[in-house]
Design an enzyme around this catalytic site. Structure first.
Site, PDB file in Angstrom:
ATOM      1  N   ASN A 389      44.828 -95.335  27.051  1.00  0.00           N
ATOM      2  CA  ASN A 389      43.979 -95.715  28.373  1.00  0.00           C
ATOM      3  C   ASN A 389      44.805 -97.054  28.954  1.00  0.00           C
ATOM      4  O   ASN A 389      46.005 -97.319  29.687  1.00  0.00           O
ATOM      5  CB  ASN A 389      42.836 -95.941  28.496  1.00  0.00           C
ATOM      6  CG  ASN A 389      42.149 -96.283  29.884  1.00  0.00           C
ATOM      7  OD1 ASN A 389      42.994 -96.445  30.599  1.00  0.00           O
ATOM      8  ND2 ASN A 389      41.020 -95.714  30.041  1.00  0.00           N
ATOM      9  N   ASP A 390      44.501 -98.208  28.151  1.00  0.00           N
ATOM     10  CA  ASP A 390      45.062 -99.656  28.481  1.00  0.00           C
ATOM     11  C   ASP A 390      46.329 -99.677  28.399  1.00  0.00           C
ATOM     12  O   ASP A 390      47.275-100.566  29.022  1.00  0.00           O
ATOM     13  CB  ASP A 390      44.104-100.715  27.678  1.00  0.00           C
ATOM     14  CG  ASP A 390      42.827-100.708  28.219  1.00  0.00           C
ATOM     15  OD1 ASP A 390      42.482-100.157  29.034  1.00  0.00           O
ATOM     16  OD2 ASP A 390      41.836-101.155  27.155  1.00  0.00           O
TER      17      ASP A 390
END
Lengths: 462, 100
Positions: A389-390
């Site tokens: 995600n990040d």
């Protein structure tokens, strides 16, 4: 006679240290790495065996029993544990080293509080060793899932932590000035507590930095213990510890800095920032997430000329690496070029994704660093993001975002992006991912193992 | 400060540069083995633990030294096995598929 034994022991230590340096050097190349650990292993074995013959030692039975208990326990545990548990294994064995360093310092302080320089060095080794074992055990518990991997933020954390550290160090200084071992007990208790308090507020995704730093710290503690030993009756073991410990301290610090840089954050921010404890609010992202089903996703990939797979911690949690290997093989039989884009801090320890993909049998020639792969995204038909995600969040390029400046994998540049994700939640950093709202992005909801499994069965049909 | 300490300080300085030089420019692929391998190397603490227990004279020192030896030995064998297992997976020649 004794003199000759001492010469022989010293010669062995010299050879051992040489083998450590060469072993570490060999570990930095994929073809030589295995030889490297073998050199270092043989050197360690010989160094330990010859130490038994040091003149003037007693308590042989206790030493032998201790070596056997610890050695067998470590060996067995490391053998039987699942590959997915490697981050916590590295953490716990590192913690053991830190604990040993702290204990050695305690023995030195108890038996020889005569010379201030030696005592000071021992106490420093005790400080760092204690923080290392306590912190590593917390890291182990977090990674093992026995305590939450979310940041645990206590009220007035900075003040309390600093107070614990300062008072703890105060007791250490007391014991040195007065040469009184009585103060050592509160000294150790408070420093162990500090190690715990220091690590509790650090979230799971920051573990690559944490594990790497504690590894470096243990090295430093071992080096400091070595300094204290060189003045003693059996000083030559001390030199070996100084060199090996410092070597690890330096290389470990470098690795820690690399990890922190890969997130565009300072090591201090990782340790004191309680990053991820709060969620970013008030930033509205235009557009909506578009779900895709497995059959459409499979068709999209089957007709691509190049697919880049970007794995993250979600793949590790779901243990989906075998399925990913199947998927990659299937795509290749259909003439699709498959590559893997690996972010340095994806997962829970440095290089975590590489280890998992290697376990599944994926050739490391297909794994590419961020710098190597980023230029390829614009010309790539499909990027499959699995539980990351990040590290793929384009918010990193947006001014004012908490992720601003973090070097990411620019998957949003690809023609199509498919994201496998369990739900619509935010990543560890608590930040909306702009990527998911882009026109070229499609969400395939589900556990990584099941979702990739579905893709595999759809591809077999196609 | 005794001469031995100064000698040790010079040695440590050189070791810092060696450690830095030896692992700069290491690929991401090998970050785990490198960390795990250096984790094993600081297992040299076992040698210090053996010396500490070997010169311990009273029961308290012996008890602490004994714990140090156990922890040091775990560091050594655990660190070695973890590194070896990880590297075995990177070994192209031993894989079923062979080199590609």
């Amino acid at each position: 006679m004794t003199e000759w034994i001492q010469y022989a022991i010293d010669a062995v230590y010299v050879v051992a240290v040489l083998a450590f340096v060469l072993g570490l050097k060999a570990l930095s190349g994929p073809t030589t790495a295995r030889r490297g650990i073998l050199y270092a292993g043989v050197a360690m074995l010989i160094a330990v065996v010859v130490t038994f013959f040091s003149p003037g030692l007693s308590n042989f039975a206790l030493i032998a029993i201790g070596v056997m208990i610890g050695g067998l326990a470590g060996w067995y545990w490391a053998r039987v544990v699942q590959m997915t548990a490697m981050p916590q294994m590295v953490a716990i064995f590192n913690g053991m080293g830190g604990g040993a360093a702290a204990a050695i310092a305690a023995v030195t302080l108890l038996s020889g509080l005569t010379d201030h320089a030696t005592a000071g060095l021992s106490a420093a080794g005790g400080v760092i060793g204690s923080i290392s074992i306590a912190g590593s055990i917390i890291a182990f518990l977090k990674l093992q899932g026995w305590i939450t991997s979310k940041p645990i933020v206590l009220p007035a954390r900075q003040v309390v932590n600093t107070a614990v550290l300062v008072v703890g160090l105060g007791f250490g200084i007391f014991s040195l000035v007065q040469l009184n071992p009585l103060w050592l007990l509160p000294f150790y208790v408070l420093l162990l507590l500090y190690g715990i308090l220091l690590t509790l507020p650090i979230g799971g995704a920051d573990m690559p930095v944490v594990i790497s730093l504690f590894n470096a710290l243990t090295g430093v503690a071992v080096g400091l213990d070595g300094f204290a030993l060189v003045n003693g009756p059996l000083g030559d073991a001390g030199y070996a510890m100084v060199i090996a410990g410092t070597l690890v301290g330096a290389s470990g610090s470098l690795l820690t800095l690399l990890m922190a840089r890969a997130m565009n954050r300072s090591v201090a921010n990782v340790f004191f920032g309680a990053f991820g404890a709060t969620e970013e609010t008030g930033v509205a992202v235009a557009g909506q997430m578009k779900p895709i089903d497995a059959s459409d996703a499979a068709v999209m990939m089957a007709y691509a000329s190049q697919v880049i797979i970007v794995p993250g911690y979600g793949m590790a949690v779901a243990q989906a690496q075998q399925k990913v290997k199947e998927l990659a093989d299937l795509l290749e039989t259909k003439g699709v070029t498959v590559k893997f884009g690996i972010h340095p801090v994806a997962g829970r320890m440095p290089g975590h994704m590489n280890v998992l993909l290697a376990e599944a049998g994926i050739d490391y020639g297909k794994l590419f660093d961020r710098d190597e792969i980023n230029a390829e995204f614009p010309s790539t038909d499909v990027v499959l993001v699995i539980g990351a995600n990040d590290v793929v969040n384009p918010a990193a390029h947006r001014a004012g975002s908490p992720l601003q400046g973090m070097p990411i994998l620019d998957v949003d540049q690809a023609k199509n992006v498919i994201v496998i994700k369990r739900g619509q939640g935010k990543g560890f950093a608590g930040i909306e991912n702009d990527l998911f709202y882009r026109d070229n992005c499609h969400m395939l909801y589900g556990d990584a193992q099941q979702a990739v499994g579905k893709l595999v069965s759809e591809l077999k049909k196609a | 400060m005794a001469a031995d300490l100064w000698t040790a300080l010079f040695i440590a300085l050189l070791a810092v540069f060696t450690g830095y030089e030896v692992i700069s420019r290491v690929p991401v692929l090998l970050h785990t083995p490198l960390m795990s391998g250096s984790n094993f190397i600081h297992g040299i603490v076992l040698v210090g633990a053996i010396v500490a227990l070997g010169i311990a004279t009273n029961p308290l020192e012996q008890a602490i030294g004994f714990v140090a030896v156990i922890m040091g030995a775990m560091n050594v064998t655990g660190g070695y096995v973890v590194t070896e297992r990880i590297l075995a997976m990177f070994d192209r020649t031993k894989r079923k598929g062979g080199p590609s």
